[in-house]
Design a protein around this motif. Structure first.
Motif, PDB file in Angstrom:
ATOM      1  N   ILE A  92       0.769  -1.296  -0.053  1.00  0.00           N
ATOM      2  CA  ILE A  92      -0.099   0.082   0.046  1.00  0.00           C
ATOM      3  C   ILE A  92       0.814   1.299  -0.052  1.00  0.00           C
ATOM      4  O   ILE A  92       0.469   2.284  -0.952  1.00  0.00           O
ATOM      5  CB  ILE A  92      -0.943   0.055   1.204  1.00  0.00           C
ATOM      6  CG1 ILE A  92      -1.893  -1.213   1.307  1.00  0.00           C
ATOM      7  CG2 ILE A  92      -1.824   1.334   1.100  1.00  0.00           C
ATOM      8  CD1 ILE A  92      -2.681  -1.364   0.313  1.00  0.00           C
ATOM      9  N   MET A 125      -5.474   3.894   0.635  1.00  0.00           N
ATOM     10  CA  MET A 125      -6.030   4.155  -0.665  1.00  0.00           C
ATOM     11  C   MET A 125      -7.539   3.611  -0.688  1.00  0.00           C
ATOM     12  O   MET A 125      -7.931   2.289  -0.628  1.00  0.00           O
ATOM     13  CB  MET A 125      -5.409   3.514  -1.785  1.00  0.00           C
ATOM     14  CG  MET A 125      -3.743   3.505  -1.747  1.00  0.00           C
ATOM     15  SD  MET A 125      -3.222   4.810  -2.469  1.00  0.00           S
ATOM     16  CE  MET A 125      -3.157   4.205  -4.210  1.00  0.00           C
ATOM     17  N   THR A 157     -15.024   1.039   2.388  1.00  0.00           N
ATOM     18  CA  THR A 157     -14.801  -0.273   3.085  1.00  0.00           C
ATOM     19  C   THR A 157     -13.884  -0.958   2.395  1.00  0.00           C
ATOM     20  O   THR A 157     -13.107  -0.735   1.486  1.00  0.00           O
ATOM     21  CB  THR A 157     -16.149  -0.929   3.300  1.00  0.00           C
ATOM     22  OG1 THR A 157     -15.912  -2.312   4.201  1.00  0.00           O
ATOM     23  CG2 THR A 157     -16.492  -1.508   1.916  1.00  0.00           C
ATOM     24  N   ILE A 159     -10.552  -1.191   3.311  1.00  0.00           N
ATOM     25  CA  ILE A 159      -9.558  -0.301   3.277  1.00  0.00           C
ATOM     26  C   ILE A 159      -8.147  -0.874   4.029  1.00  0.00           C
ATOM     27  O   ILE A 159      -8.187  -0.739   5.324  1.00  0.00           O
ATOM     28  CB  ILE A 159      -9.518   1.326   3.719  1.00  0.00           C
ATOM     29  CG1 ILE A 159     -11.068   1.355   3.012  1.00  0.00           C
ATOM     30  CG2 ILE A 159      -8.669   2.076   3.305  1.00  0.00           C
ATOM     31  CD1 ILE A 159     -10.958   1.373   1.764  1.00  0.00           C
ATOM     32  N   LYS A 198     -11.234 -10.602   9.866  1.00  0.00           N
ATOM     33  CA  LYS A 198     -11.277 -11.580   8.806  1.00  0.00           C
ATOM     34  C   LYS A 198     -10.586 -12.826   9.255  1.00  0.00           C
ATOM     35  O   LYS A 198     -10.247 -13.055  10.146  1.00  0.00           O
ATOM     36  CB  LYS A 198     -10.284 -10.880   7.811  1.00  0.00           C
ATOM     37  CG  LYS A 198     -10.437  -9.553   7.460  1.00  0.00           C
ATOM     38  CD  LYS A 198      -9.540  -9.015   6.440  1.00  0.00           C
ATOM     39  CE  LYS A 198      -7.955  -8.784   6.777  1.00  0.00           C
ATOM     40  NZ  LYS A 198      -7.771  -8.023   7.916  1.00  0.00           N
ATOM     41  N   ILE A 355      -7.804 -15.408   0.436  1.00  0.00           N
ATOM     42  CA  ILE A 355      -8.261 -14.141   0.271  1.00  0.00           C
ATOM     43  C   ILE A 355      -7.696 -13.343  -1.073  1.00  0.00           C
ATOM     44  O   ILE A 355      -8.268 -12.428  -1.510  1.00  0.00           O
ATOM     45  CB  ILE A 355      -7.366 -13.221   1.303  1.00  0.00           C
ATOM     46  CG1 ILE A 355      -8.258 -13.887   2.844  1.00  0.00           C
ATOM     47  CG2 ILE A 355      -7.814 -11.657   1.342  1.00  0.00           C
ATOM     48  CD1 ILE A 355      -7.745 -13.046   3.974  1.00  0.00           C
ATOM     49  N   ASP A 360      -8.145  -5.806  -5.173  1.00  0.00           N
ATOM     50  CA  ASP A 360      -7.441  -5.430  -6.324  1.00  0.00           C
ATOM     51  C   ASP A 360      -8.240  -5.899  -7.854  1.00  0.00           C
ATOM     52  O   ASP A 360      -7.384  -5.905  -8.735  1.00  0.00           O
ATOM     53  CB  ASP A 360      -5.936  -5.524  -6.593  1.00  0.00           C
ATOM     54  CG  ASP A 360      -5.320  -4.395  -5.492  1.00  0.00           C
ATOM     55  OD1 ASP A 360      -5.888  -3.191  -5.754  1.00  0.00           O
ATOM     56  OD2 ASP A 360      -4.476  -4.723  -4.733  1.00  0.00           O
ATOM     57  N   ILE A 365     -12.972 -10.490 -12.722  1.00  0.00           N
ATOM     58  CA  ILE A 365     -13.018  -9.138 -13.456  1.00  0.00           C
ATOM     59  C   ILE A 365     -11.573  -9.346 -14.089  1.00  0.00           C
ATOM     60  O   ILE A 365     -11.705  -8.746 -15.423  1.00  0.00           O
ATOM     61  CB  ILE A 365     -12.907  -8.059 -12.123  1.00  0.00           C
ATOM     62  CG1 ILE A 365     -14.159  -7.918 -11.756  1.00  0.00           C
ATOM     63  CG2 ILE A 365     -12.557  -6.532 -12.716  1.00  0.00           C
ATOM     64  CD1 ILE A 365     -15.507  -7.510 -12.446  1.00  0.00           C
TER      65      ILE A 365
HETATM   66  C1  LIG Z   1      -8.207  -7.938   2.418  1.00  0.00           C
HETATM   67  C2  LIG Z   1      -8.934  -6.908   1.441  1.00  0.00           C
HETATM   68  C3  LIG Z   1      -8.066  -5.925   1.258  1.00  0.00           C
HETATM   69  C4  LIG Z   1      -8.631  -4.913   0.441  1.00  0.00           C
HETATM   70  N1  LIG Z   1      -7.885  -3.622   0.286  1.00  0.00           N
HETATM   71  C5  LIG Z   1      -8.637  -2.275  -0.216  1.00  0.00           C
HETATM   72  C6  LIG Z   1      -8.067  -1.236  -0.231  1.00  0.00           C
HETATM   73  O1  LIG Z   1      -7.061  -0.860   0.363  1.00  0.00           O
HETATM   74  N2  LIG Z   1      -8.804  -0.273  -0.979  1.00  0.00           N
HETATM   75  C7  LIG Z   1      -9.963  -0.368  -1.560  1.00  0.00           C
HETATM   76  O2  LIG Z   1     -10.491   0.642  -2.094  1.00  0.00           O
HETATM   77  N3  LIG Z   1     -10.442  -1.641  -1.654  1.00  0.00           N
HETATM   78  C8  LIG Z   1      -9.838  -2.854  -1.052  1.00  0.00           C
HETATM   79  N4  LIG Z   1     -10.503  -3.915  -1.096  1.00  0.00           N
HETATM   80  C9  LIG Z   1     -11.786  -4.302  -1.792  1.00  0.00           C
HETATM   81  C10 LIG Z   1     -11.539  -5.043  -2.904  1.00  0.00           C
HETATM   82  O3  LIG Z   1     -10.986  -4.476  -4.142  1.00  0.00           O
HETATM   83  C11 LIG Z   1     -13.064  -5.506  -3.226  1.00  0.00           C
HETATM   84  O4  LIG Z   1     -13.486  -6.398  -2.213  1.00  0.00           O
HETATM   85  C12 LIG Z   1     -13.061  -6.256  -4.885  1.00  0.00           C
HETATM   86  O5  LIG Z   1     -12.918  -5.401  -5.615  1.00  0.00           O
HETATM   87  C13 LIG Z   1     -14.530  -6.839  -5.052  1.00  0.00           C
HETATM   88  O6  LIG Z   1     -15.333  -5.995  -4.464  1.00  0.00           O
HETATM   89  P1  LIG Z   1     -16.755  -6.649  -3.627  1.00  0.00           P
HETATM   90  O7  LIG Z   1     -15.951  -7.123  -2.429  1.00  0.00           O
HETATM   91  O8  LIG Z   1     -17.569  -5.581  -3.364  1.00  0.00           O
HETATM   92  O9  LIG Z   1     -17.207  -7.656  -4.554  1.00  0.00           O
HETATM   93  P2  LIG Z   1     -18.463  -7.594  -5.822  1.00  0.00           P
HETATM   94  O10 LIG Z   1     -17.748  -6.623  -6.601  1.00  0.00           O
HETATM   95  O11 LIG Z   1     -19.636  -7.429  -5.087  1.00  0.00           O
HETATM   96  O12 LIG Z   1     -18.403  -9.073  -6.411  1.00  0.00           O
HETATM   97  C14 LIG Z   1     -19.104 -10.145  -5.864  1.00  0.00           C
HETATM   98  C15 LIG Z   1     -18.571 -11.196  -6.622  1.00  0.00           C
HETATM   99  O13 LIG Z   1     -19.552 -10.760  -8.124  1.00  0.00           O
HETATM  100  C16 LIG Z   1     -18.367 -11.102  -8.931  1.00  0.00           C
HETATM  101  N5  LIG Z   1     -18.679 -10.019 -10.230  1.00  0.00           N
HETATM  102  C17 LIG Z   1     -18.705  -8.816 -10.076  1.00  0.00           C
HETATM  103  N6  LIG Z   1     -18.948  -8.206 -11.228  1.00  0.00           N
HETATM  104  C18 LIG Z   1     -19.064  -9.170 -11.965  1.00  0.00           C
HETATM  105  C19 LIG Z   1     -19.012  -9.107 -13.636  1.00  0.00           C
HETATM  106  N7  LIG Z   1     -19.313  -7.820 -14.196  1.00  0.00           N
HETATM  107  N8  LIG Z   1     -19.077 -10.089 -14.093  1.00  0.00           N
HETATM  108  C20 LIG Z   1     -18.836 -11.414 -13.420  1.00  0.00           C
HETATM  109  N9  LIG Z   1     -18.698 -11.405 -12.101  1.00  0.00           N
HETATM  110  C21 LIG Z   1     -18.948 -10.281 -11.401  1.00  0.00           C
HETATM  111  C22 LIG Z   1     -16.837 -10.772  -8.437  1.00  0.00           C
HETATM  112  O14 LIG Z   1     -15.915 -11.366  -9.178  1.00  0.00           O
HETATM  113  C23 LIG Z   1     -17.423 -11.470  -6.973  1.00  0.00           C
HETATM  114  O15 LIG Z   1     -17.168 -12.789  -7.319  1.00  0.00           O
HETATM  115  C24 LIG Z   1      -9.966  -5.185  -0.084  1.00  0.00           C
HETATM  116  C25 LIG Z   1     -10.658  -6.374   0.027  1.00  0.00           C
HETATM  117  C26 LIG Z   1      -9.949  -7.158   0.604  1.00  0.00           C
HETATM  118  C27 LIG Z   1     -10.708  -8.390   0.829  1.00  0.00           C
END
Ligand SMILES: Cc1cc2nc3c(=O)[nH]c(=O)nc-3n(C[C@H](O)[C@H](O)[C@H](O)COP(=O)(O)OP(=O)(O)OC[C@H]3O[C@@H](n4cnc5c(N)ncnc54)[C@H](O)[C@@H]3O)c2cc1C
Length: 381
Positions: A92, A125, A157, A159, A198, A355, A360, A365
């Protein structure tokens, strides 16, 4: 492109390996999986910066070492083998420093970047929100101008680094279809952080961030107004390379543990390493780890050459984080009953590996991005 380590990289990774084995990992194991308090985390990270972490790929002007991203990822792999809980805050800070160096004003850079590179300052971020995950363009956290200030309201969330952070780069909606990055100091009134427990990685912080009428001077805008999405996509390239290295570093540890165990455990009158179905699992791990590393270092080399590499980073990220889940599951299986106990690290690795395919950009995706770059037909707008 050569994927053999240079003499310089070998010396750097050997030195780092020694301090990780002798000093850092024993302390972390003694601490267990509990949250690592900020001062303790700072101590670990500062030690690692002495071995080139965070500083490697950045200009000397900001306290960097002017090395390349390939060397940086070689170093980061070693940290990942010992402790993903430490590798993530480094990721990060690297992503944050990179974003500030590319986009922030000189005064913002001067104020924060040297501290980020020396491990004195922690950054977070924030893109994700309760209703905004894979669809990053849909961010709702709102920043409204009030004279020389932004007034920010919303919720972020997941983050990383949240409970450790000193500064927060928040992706805000500043107009219809317009995202902008704004830097907020963590002690600004109206900003509240809550940790999220977690299944693993509880040593580092993953947090919710609540923003209620947070006032930030407009000079803290990072990049041009409305360029938030574009700048995020470049940041994703670097972050996805790290996440790919997360995958093969955890998988490498799982393989090393499996090799050791299979060389000492005997069943049916011989070492289990000599049973062909166990040998196959180890051969698969070794081959997939090498393939994942090659994909990742190819992407890192493209970053070093100043080329865009969304597709290559996406390939590395999904492949590497998915093979890690399989490698760790096989490592537990190779350890038999011992594999599910707290006595053996493979149990923890399996929880950590699962995890990786989420942050990212999920595996799904990444695959959509790869296919879009090949067909020209987007799965989403
Ligand atoms: C340990 C950890 C650290 C993180 N750190 C950060 C951070 O520092 N900053 C930050 O901003 N975020 C962070 N994240 C968030 C992370 O980037 C998101 O969890 C991730 O992008 C997925 O978003 P979501 O959890 O809302 O799942 P969703 O977007 O709700 O997805 C749920 C499921 O649906 C699938 N899906 C969604 N859209 C589609 C599509 N169009 N076609 C097919 N399948 C689809 C996904 O692949 C997934 O299987 C972190 C997450 C974790 C677990």
């Amino acid at each position: 492109m050569t994927m053999q380590m240079t003499e310089e990289q070998r010396m750097a990774t050997d030195g780092l390996r020694k301090v990780l084995d002798a000093e850092i990992e024993p302390k972390l194991r003694a601490h267990g999986e509990k949250f690592i308090p900020k001062e303790m985390m700072k101590g670990f990270i500062k030690t690692l910066t002495e071995y080139g972490l965070i500083r490697a790929p950045f200009p000397e002007q900001w306290g960097g070492l002017e090395m390349d991203w390939v060397t940086h990822l070689r170093l980061w792999e070693e940290v990942g083998v010992s402790a993903i809980d430490l590798a993530l805050p480094i990721l990060i800070n690297v992503s944050g420093a990179d974003m500030l160096i590319r986009n922030a004003s000189d005064s913002v850079k001067e104020k924060y970047v040297p501290g980020l590179l020396s491990g004195e300052v922690f950054i977070s971020m924030g893109i994700s929100e309760p209703d905004v995950g894979s669809d990053v363009a849909a961010a709702k956290t709102r920043a409204v101008r009030d004279g020389d200030y932004w007034v920010i309201n919303g919720e972020k969330t997941w983050i990383s680094n949240g409970e450790h952070m000193d500064i927060f780069v928040c992706t805000c909606k500043t107009g219809e279809g317009e995202l902008t990055h704004i830097l907020i100091e963590a002690d600004t009134p109206g900003l509240e952080v809550r940790g999220i427990p977690k299944m693993a990685l509880n040593g580092q912080s993953t947090s919710q961030i609540f923003l209620a009428d947070v006032r930030v001077p407009v000079e803290n805008t990072v990049g041009e107004i409305g360029q938030g999405l574009k700048n995020t996509l470049v940041t994703f390239e670097r972050a996805r390379c790290h996440m790919a290295a997360w995958g093969y570093s955890i998988a490498r540890r799982a393989m090393e543990e499996s090799i050791k165990y299979s060389q000492t455990r005997s069943q049916h009158g011989k070492l289990i390493a000599g049973h062909q179905l166990i040998a196959e699992k180890i051969a698969n791990m070794a081959t997939q780890i090498d393939a994942a590393r090659l994909l990742t270092l190819r992407a890192a080399e493209m970053i070093d050459q100043g080329l865009r590499c969304d597709k290559e980073c996406a390939m590395a990220k999904w492949f590497s984080t998915e093979i890690a889940v399989k490698a760790c599951r096989d490592a537990v299986q190779i350890h038999g009953g011992n594999g599910v106990t707290k006595e053996f690290i493979v149990e923890r690795l399996a929880r950590e590996a699962i995890i990786g395919p989420i942050p990212d950009g999920t595996t799904e995706i990444q695959k959509l991005l790869i296919a879009r770059s090949l067909t020209g037909v987007p799965a989403f707008s």
